[in-house]
Design an enzyme around this catalytic site. Structure first.
Site, mmCIF file in Angstrom:
data_model
loop_
_atom_site.group_PDB
_atom_site.id
_atom_site.type_symbol
_atom_site.label_atom_id
_atom_site.label_comp_id
_atom_site.label_asym_id
_atom_site.label_seq_id
_atom_site.Cartn_x
_atom_site.Cartn_y
_atom_site.Cartn_z
ATOM 1 N N ASN A 261 -112.080 13.412 57.931
ATOM 2 C CA ASN A 261 -111.938 14.092 59.556
ATOM 3 C C ASN A 261 -113.138 14.406 60.055
ATOM 4 O OD1 ASN A 261 -110.879 15.652 61.551
ATOM 5 N ND2 ASN A 261 -110.259 17.349 60.141
ATOM 6 N N TRP A 262 -113.385 13.736 60.956
ATOM 7 C CA TRP A 262 -114.915 13.944 61.459
ATOM 8 C C TRP A 262 -114.727 15.280 62.567
ATOM 9 C CZ3 TRP A 262 -117.917 9.086 63.206
ATOM 10 C CH2 TRP A 262 -118.326 8.073 61.962
ATOM 11 N N GLU B 273 -104.457 21.780 52.466
ATOM 12 C CA GLU B 273 -105.807 22.297 52.881
ATOM 13 C C GLU B 273 -105.775 23.933 52.832
ATOM 14 O OE1 GLU B 273 -108.470 19.200 54.777
ATOM 15 O OE2 GLU B 273 -107.139 19.885 56.458
ATOM 16 N N GLY C 224 -113.849 16.746 55.373
ATOM 17 C CA GLY C 224 -114.514 16.936 56.803
ATOM 18 C C GLY C 224 -116.059 16.781 56.583
ATOM 19 N N GLY C 225 -116.744 17.663 56.101
ATOM 20 C CA GLY C 225 -118.053 17.549 55.969
ATOM 21 C C GLY C 225 -118.472 16.306 55.373
HETATM 22 P P1 PGA Z 1 -114.339 20.223 54.771
HETATM 23 O O1 PGA Z 1 -113.105 20.038 56.063
HETATM 24 O O2 PGA Z 1 -114.279 19.322 54.030
HETATM 25 O O3 PGA Z 1 -115.423 20.311 55.852
HETATM 26 O O4 PGA Z 1 -114.138 21.642 54.336
HETATM 27 C C1 PGA Z 1 -111.810 19.567 55.383
HETATM 28 C C2 PGA Z 1 -110.723 19.431 56.649
HETATM 29 O O5 PGA Z 1 -110.832 20.291 57.513
HETATM 30 O O6 PGA Z 1 -110.110 18.517 56.799
#
Ligand code: PGA
Length: 266
Positions: free
Chosen positions: A10-11, A176, A243-244
């Site tokens: 997820n960008w 999450e 995300g990251g």
């Molecule tokens: P993160 O984000 O890997 O940067 O913690 C995950 C997400 O929000 O889907």
């Protein structure tokens, strides 16, 4: 058990056109240059899926930029109505026109900052599934809720939004924990497994054992190249939503390799 492993990214609000182009170019070189070789059979047999949820404005661009990579791109949100007076929203038909098949629904940032409720999340998932999309539906408790011992109650309430929608195929769930998102504090593999098992038992209550067993449950919250293998070693962790770590081609490729290994070993 025939659940595919899903490695999603997820960008969020990141990704200019130039960055999208260089991301896919770099990933393509790494993947085709040998980094993806050992996991190609998992893609060919459908045992793994790779999906990146991108900002809307680079979605069209991504379709040419990703070239031969076995990765789908999808939207981070979409409205339940097909058109109308909903300023700032995207519709299913708009995504469909581009040839897209995937939408993320109810991410905690939508819940936290943009007024997404269990009810609106449910309407989105229902409409998008009816329109033939694959939906990744996010659930997860905040730190305050976890510390107050409310994790299961929160997950149960959020999962209720999926009543009547589960099909063991196009609707997938991402667990999450909000306290792990963007914080670098990953849930331990045991915490993830416990929560996933609980989510699966709730899915069973809603839709029966067979559908619950077929529904992939992904873990998200500071998932990265270092912790991917241990998270994926858990029997009910069927994939990752990063995300990251999905913004960097090398770390996204290592998530794919970890996922591919799990897919090929099952
Ligand atoms: P993160 O984000 O890997 O940067 O913690 C995950 C997400 O929000 O889907």
């Amino acid at each position: 058990m025939n659940r595919p492993v899903i490695i999603a990214g997820n960008w969020k609000m990141n990704g200019l056109r130039s960055e999208t182009l260089s991301f896919f170019q770099d990933l393509g070189e790494r993947f085709m240059g040998g980094g993806g070789k050992e996991i190609l059979p998992a893609f060919r047999s459908g045992k793994i899926e790779a999906i990146l949820y991108l900002p809307a404005l680079v979605l069209e661009h991504s379709l040419t930029a990703k070239r031969q990579l076995p990765i789908r791109t999808g939207a981070q949100n979409a409205h339940w109505e097909k058109k109308g007076a909903f300023t700032g929203e995207l519709s299913g038909p708009m995504l469909r026109e581009l040839g897209l098949e995937d939408v993320l629904v109810a991410h905690s940032e939508r819940r936290q900052f943009f007024g997404e409720t269990d009810s609106t999340a449910s309407k989105r998932a229902k409409s998008l599934l009816e329109q033939g999309f694959r939906v990744l539906f996010c659930v997860g408790e905040t730190l305050q809720e976890r510390e107050a011992g409310q994790t299961e109650a929160v997950l149960r309430r959020q999962i209720q939004a999926l009543q009547g929608l589960l099909d063991g195929k196009n609707l997938r769930v991402a667990y999450e924990p909000v306290w792990a998102i963007g914080t670098g504090k990953t849930a331990t593999p045991e915490q993830a497994q416990t929560a996933h098992l609980f989510v699966r038992s709730e899915l069973k209550t809603l839709a029966g054992a067979e559908i619950a067993a077929q529904t992939p449950i992904l873990y998200g919250g500071s998932a990265n190249a270092q912790n991917a293998d241990s998270l994926l070693s858990q029997p009910d962790v069927d994939g990752l939503l990063a995300g990251g770590a999905s913004l960097d081609p090398s770390s996204y490729l290592s998530l794919l390799v970890s996922g591919g290994k799990k897919a090929l070993s099952s």
